[in-house]
Write an enzyme that holds these catalytic residues in place. Structure first.
Site, short mmCIF file in Angstrom:
data_model
loop_
_atom_site.label_atom_id
_atom_site.label_comp_id
_atom_site.label_asym_id
_atom_site.label_seq_id
_atom_site.Cartn_x
_atom_site.Cartn_y
_atom_site.Cartn_z
N HIS A 72 7.27 -25.51 4.42
CA HIS A 72 6.06 -25.81 3.63
C HIS A 72 5.30 -24.53 3.31
O HIS A 72 5.54 -23.48 3.91
CB HIS A 72 5.14 -26.76 4.41
CG HIS A 72 4.50 -26.11 5.60
ND1 HIS A 72 5.16 -25.90 6.79
CD2 HIS A 72 3.25 -25.59 5.79
CE1 HIS A 72 4.36 -25.31 7.66
NE2 HIS A 72 3.19 -25.09 7.08
N GLN A 93 1.12 -23.29 1.70
CA GLN A 93 -0.24 -23.77 1.45
C GLN A 93 -0.73 -23.23 0.11
O GLN A 93 -0.26 -22.18 -0.34
CB GLN A 93 -1.18 -23.31 2.57
CG GLN A 93 -0.84 -23.94 3.91
CD GLN A 93 -1.95 -23.72 4.92
OE1 GLN A 93 -3.14 -23.89 4.62
NE2 GLN A 93 -1.58 -23.34 6.13
N TYR A 135 -4.65 2.71 15.89
CA TYR A 135 -4.88 3.61 14.76
C TYR A 135 -4.93 2.84 13.44
O TYR A 135 -5.77 3.10 12.58
CB TYR A 135 -3.77 4.67 14.72
CG TYR A 135 -4.11 5.83 13.80
CD1 TYR A 135 -5.01 6.82 14.21
CD2 TYR A 135 -3.57 5.92 12.52
CE1 TYR A 135 -5.35 7.86 13.36
CE2 TYR A 135 -3.89 6.95 11.67
CZ TYR A 135 -4.78 7.93 12.09
OH TYR A 135 -5.12 8.95 11.26
P1 H2U Z 1 0.60 -23.87 8.78
O1 H2U Z 1 1.65 -24.18 9.76
O2 H2U Z 1 1.02 -22.80 7.79
O3 H2U Z 1 -0.71 -23.63 9.42
O4 H2U Z 1 0.45 -25.18 7.86
C1 H2U Z 1 0.32 -26.47 8.33
C2 H2U Z 1 -0.93 -27.02 7.69
O5 H2U Z 1 -0.82 -28.44 7.69
C3 H2U Z 1 -2.19 -26.65 8.44
O6 H2U Z 1 -3.06 -25.97 7.57
C4 H2U Z 1 -2.09 -28.98 7.92
C5 H2U Z 1 -2.77 -28.00 8.87
O7 H2U Z 1 -4.15 -28.04 8.72
N1 H2U Z 1 -1.95 -30.33 8.47
C6 H2U Z 1 -2.57 -31.40 7.86
O8 H2U Z 1 -3.26 -31.21 6.85
N2 H2U Z 1 -2.43 -32.66 8.37
C7 H2U Z 1 -1.72 -32.94 9.50
O9 H2U Z 1 -1.64 -34.08 9.89
C8 H2U Z 1 -1.05 -31.84 10.23
C9 H2U Z 1 -1.14 -30.47 9.67
#
Ligand code: H2U
Length: 355
Positions: free
Chosen positions: A169, A171, A322
């Site tokens: 996935h 974002q 650094y």
């Molecule tokens: P990351 O693993 O890149 O953080 O992305 C997962 C995203 O999925 C994270 O931002 C969202 C989290 O907030 N999420 C939902 O919106 N609903 C859920 O039920 C689980 C995760």
């Protein structure tokens, strides 16, 4: 004659500074530091057993998310509004204080699943499946970009990069302001264009394509290079050869070409340390919303890949000390890491799958 006068400069051996024209910053390159022994932190290798469908994973088709919504039984990409957005919709206004905010921050946060299966990554997906991801990215930039000045698409891959879920996935965050990195990149590209009458990254891509010293993969439409100024050891820059402002401006043929080069680049990454390679990646294109009517010809669409690894699957590069307090520094030259170029083009599954 002193000893030093007899030794000629070798970038692999001798420290030097390189200029990052997209950020107007300098990176200190000290390749000889790779010779030092490593007794520091060793990371866990990426997760080995990722089930194709986990009934408890909120990103899988048909499962319940944190807010109680049930995902559809999707069979391609799937987009939903992040249930944990970085902004609270009903937060109180901070009032008149220039150090806190000068405008009403407004953002939109989405999560986009690439595929219904949890045990695939972009290089393991079929080319036509990756094209669907690219089409969705383009659609989101078109739609959200009709009002928002900036639409940031990014993928955090691997627990080492803070990714909380192994399901493939990315974002998408749309904001009513230009965040710091694109704002800086915009200034640098504009200044270069005003001075040289040509987009910075187009000129750079031509130079790299001629030199071939740092090219990782190239096709007739696309180029992936370890940029001259790379800070992260295996950082790459992916860009079209034609002058393209935004991802939604790509033709159908260019989108296919992009799917092809992304799969090849990411396969090389995976093959390097024989793991599902961690990274943060994201797209930068010309600003949108109110900027759509402005002249943005200084911009060139590109993606940055920032992998955290340094020596092996488990030893990462720390941007500390650094780097935090003085200046970015790298331990081996961008030309040396061009070994990713030789790591083959065959997609390999680097974690066991239980079906
Ligand atoms: P990351 O693993 O890149 O953080 O992305 C997962 C995203 O999925 C994270 O931002 C969202 C989290 O907030 N999420 C939902 O919106 N609903 C859920 O039920 C689980 C995760």
């Amino acid at each position: 004659m002193s000893v030093n006068e007899e030794v000629s400069f070798d970038a692999k051996e001798h420290q030097h500074l390189r200029y990052n024209p997209l950020r107007d910053t300098w990176v200190l390159v000290s390749a000889h530091r790779m010779k030092r022994p490593w007794a520091g932190q060793v990371e866990k290798p990426p997760e080995e057993h990722v089930p194709r469908h986990d009934p408890h994973n909120p990103l899988c088709p048909g499962n319940t998310r944190a807010n109680g919504e049930i995902n559809p039984d999707y069979d391609s990409t799937f987009l939903f509004e992040n249930d944990f957005p970085a902004l609270q919709p009903d937060a109180p206004d901070p009032g008149e204080d220039n150090c806190i905010t000068q405008y009403n921050i407004c953002q939109h946060f989405f999560v986009m699943c690439f595929h219904p299966w949890s045990d695939v990554t972009l290089p393991l997906m079929k080319k036509e499946e990756v094209v669907k991801v690219i089409d969705k990215w383009a659609e989101l930039v078109e739609e959200l970009g009709s009002t928002y000045p900036w639409v940031q698409i990014f993928e955090n891959k691997g627990a080492m990069m803070g990714c909380s879920n192994p399901h493939p996935h990315c974002q998408v965050w749309a904001s009513n302001f230009l965040p710091n990195e694109p704002a800086l990149s915009d200034r640098c590209q504009r200044a270069f264009h005003q001075k040289h009458g040509e987009p910075l990254l187009l000129q750079y891509a031509k130079q790299e394509a001629e030199k071939k010293e740092r090219v990782v993969v190239e096709t007739s439409d696309w180029l992936a290079v370890v940029p001259y100024w790379a800070t992260w050891p295996y950082q790459t820059l992916l860009l079209p050869r034609r002058h393209v402002l935004r991802i939604n401006d790509l033709t159908a043929e260019e989108r296919e070409g992009l799917a092809d080069i992304m799969r090849r680049l990411l396969t090389k990454y995976d093959n390097l340390f024989e793991i599902s390679f961690p990274y943060s990646m994201g797209w930068h294109g010309a600003p949108t919303g109110p900027h759509l009517t402005e002249d943005n010809s200084h911009w060139q669409l590109h993606a940055h890949y920032y992998p955290p690894l340094l020596r092996s699957a488990t030893v990462k590069k720390f941007m500390v000390g650094y780097e935090m307090l003085a200046q970015e520094q790298r331990d081996l030259t961008p030309e040396q890491v061009n070994i990713i170029k030789t790591t083959g083009a065959k997609p390999t599954l680097y974690y066991r799958v239980s079906h």
